[in-house]
Design a protein around this motif. Structure first.
Motif, mmCIF file in Angstrom:
data_model
loop_
_atom_site.group_PDB
_atom_site.id
_atom_site.type_symbol
_atom_site.label_atom_id
_atom_site.label_comp_id
_atom_site.label_asym_id
_atom_site.label_seq_id
_atom_site.Cartn_x
_atom_site.Cartn_y
_atom_site.Cartn_z
ATOM 1 N N LYS A 60 -18.955 30.282 -2.947
ATOM 2 C CA LYS A 60 -19.666 31.345 -2.931
ATOM 3 C C LYS A 60 -19.720 31.111 -4.964
ATOM 4 O O LYS A 60 -20.840 31.244 -5.082
ATOM 5 C CB LYS A 60 -19.656 32.881 -2.341
ATOM 6 C CG LYS A 60 -20.368 33.298 -2.950
ATOM 7 C CD LYS A 60 -21.108 34.697 -2.389
ATOM 8 C CE LYS A 60 -22.024 36.450 -2.493
ATOM 9 N NZ LYS A 60 -22.939 35.462 -3.809
ATOM 10 N N SER A 61 -18.499 31.715 -5.219
ATOM 11 C CA SER A 61 -18.438 32.102 -6.786
ATOM 12 C C SER A 61 -18.643 31.353 -7.631
ATOM 13 O O SER A 61 -19.080 30.588 -8.416
ATOM 14 C CB SER A 61 -16.926 32.519 -7.667
ATOM 15 O OG SER A 61 -15.589 31.700 -7.023
ATOM 16 N N ARG A 62 -17.850 29.598 -6.402
ATOM 17 C CA ARG A 62 -18.053 28.184 -7.415
ATOM 18 C C ARG A 62 -19.889 28.386 -7.470
ATOM 19 O O ARG A 62 -20.404 27.821 -8.536
ATOM 20 C CB ARG A 62 -17.930 27.556 -6.511
ATOM 21 C CG ARG A 62 -17.636 25.935 -7.776
ATOM 22 C CD ARG A 62 -16.804 24.756 -6.992
ATOM 23 N NE ARG A 62 -17.262 24.182 -5.551
ATOM 24 C CZ ARG A 62 -17.656 23.554 -5.150
ATOM 25 N NH1 ARG A 62 -18.769 23.118 -5.897
ATOM 26 N NH2 ARG A 62 -18.169 23.417 -3.517
ATOM 27 N N SER A 63 -20.921 28.280 -6.782
ATOM 28 C CA SER A 63 -22.314 27.885 -5.998
ATOM 29 C C SER A 63 -22.886 29.164 -7.107
ATOM 30 O O SER A 63 -23.751 28.577 -8.255
ATOM 31 C CB SER A 63 -21.933 27.996 -4.482
ATOM 32 O OG SER A 63 -21.665 27.326 -3.980
ATOM 33 N N ASP A 64 -21.821 30.523 -7.412
ATOM 34 C CA ASP A 64 -22.919 31.166 -7.880
ATOM 35 C C ASP A 64 -22.445 31.067 -9.575
ATOM 36 O O ASP A 64 -23.937 31.106 -10.520
ATOM 37 C CB ASP A 64 -22.651 32.731 -8.235
ATOM 38 C CG ASP A 64 -22.843 32.861 -6.246
ATOM 39 O OD1 ASP A 64 -23.529 32.016 -5.761
ATOM 40 O OD2 ASP A 64 -22.946 34.251 -5.593
ATOM 41 N N GLY A 65 -21.585 30.365 -9.518
ATOM 42 C CA GLY A 65 -21.009 30.417 -11.573
ATOM 43 C C GLY A 65 -21.492 28.658 -11.870
ATOM 44 O O GLY A 65 -20.429 28.933 -13.117
ATOM 45 N N SER A 66 -22.229 27.827 -10.820
ATOM 46 C CA SER A 66 -21.691 26.250 -11.524
ATOM 47 C C SER A 66 -22.873 25.570 -11.247
ATOM 48 O O SER A 66 -24.432 26.621 -9.745
ATOM 49 C CB SER A 66 -20.859 25.969 -11.437
ATOM 50 O OG SER A 66 -20.516 25.206 -9.388
ATOM 51 N N THR B 70 -21.617 27.385 -15.295
ATOM 52 C CA THR B 70 -23.172 27.827 -15.725
ATOM 53 C C THR B 70 -22.341 29.241 -16.459
ATOM 54 O O THR B 70 -22.675 30.100 -17.374
ATOM 55 C CB THR B 70 -23.678 28.108 -15.165
ATOM 56 O OG1 THR B 70 -23.716 29.238 -13.853
ATOM 57 C CG2 THR B 70 -24.627 27.082 -14.917
ATOM 58 N N GLN B 71 -21.132 29.646 -15.633
ATOM 59 C CA GLN B 71 -20.327 30.687 -15.777
ATOM 60 C C GLN B 71 -19.029 30.495 -15.870
ATOM 61 O O GLN B 71 -18.792 29.273 -15.085
ATOM 62 C CB GLN B 71 -20.377 31.654 -14.857
ATOM 63 C CG GLN B 71 -22.010 32.422 -14.672
ATOM 64 C CD GLN B 71 -22.309 33.468 -13.310
ATOM 65 O OE1 GLN B 71 -20.899 34.045 -13.110
ATOM 66 N NE2 GLN B 71 -23.557 33.505 -13.794
ATOM 67 N N TRP C 121 -15.013 32.764 -12.825
ATOM 68 C CA TRP C 121 -15.162 32.246 -11.769
ATOM 69 C C TRP C 121 -13.651 31.523 -11.744
ATOM 70 O O TRP C 121 -13.408 31.081 -10.364
ATOM 71 C CB TRP C 121 -15.902 31.726 -10.034
ATOM 72 C CG TRP C 121 -16.849 30.570 -11.266
ATOM 73 C CD1 TRP C 121 -18.129 30.775 -11.958
ATOM 74 C CD2 TRP C 121 -16.017 28.858 -10.869
ATOM 75 N NE1 TRP C 121 -17.231 29.167 -12.447
ATOM 76 C CE2 TRP C 121 -17.129 28.194 -11.704
ATOM 77 C CE3 TRP C 121 -15.259 28.461 -10.203
ATOM 78 C CZ2 TRP C 121 -17.294 27.575 -11.942
ATOM 79 C CZ3 TRP C 121 -14.962 27.445 -10.227
ATOM 80 C CH2 TRP C 121 -16.164 26.371 -10.474
#
Length: 101
Positions: A81-87, A13-14, A17
């Motif tokens: 965390k970066s993957r979870s926050d950005g996908s 979604t971003q 990351w």
């Protein structure tokens, strides 16, 4: 010992990351005995009506514990965390056995 397989579907979604994720995640997968069998955007749905994720990843693990150790590795935590926050991500751990045989 039975192998286990991580089957991961990721739709970013971003994208910020991604460059900082791939190298460290790859090293940590290898550290825990994992082997990438597929890590690709080249796939197609052949059954069902669920949306296709952007990426599919399949990792072979020598054991369930190795997969769990990877997921719980403190060095992996910021990358997860970066993957979870950005996908939008889904991760299933599958035991390499045939219950229907």
């Amino acid at each position: 010992m039975t192998s286990y397989y991580s089957v991961i579907e990721v739709t970013p979604t971003q994208e910020e990351w991604i460059p900082g994720y791939i190298g460290p995640a790859t090293q940590l997968v290898h550290k825990h005995g994992g082997k990438y069998l597929a890590r690709t955007a080249t796939h197609e749905r052949v059954e069902g009506d669920r949306d296709n994720p952007a990426l599919r990843v399949i990792i072979e693990w020598p054991s369930k514990q190795a997969a769990l150790d990877f997921m719980n590795d403190p060095d992996y935590a910021p990358h997860l965390k970066s993957r979870s926050d950005g996908s939008i991500s889904h991760h299933a751990l599958v035991e390499g056995k045939d219950d229907m045989a």
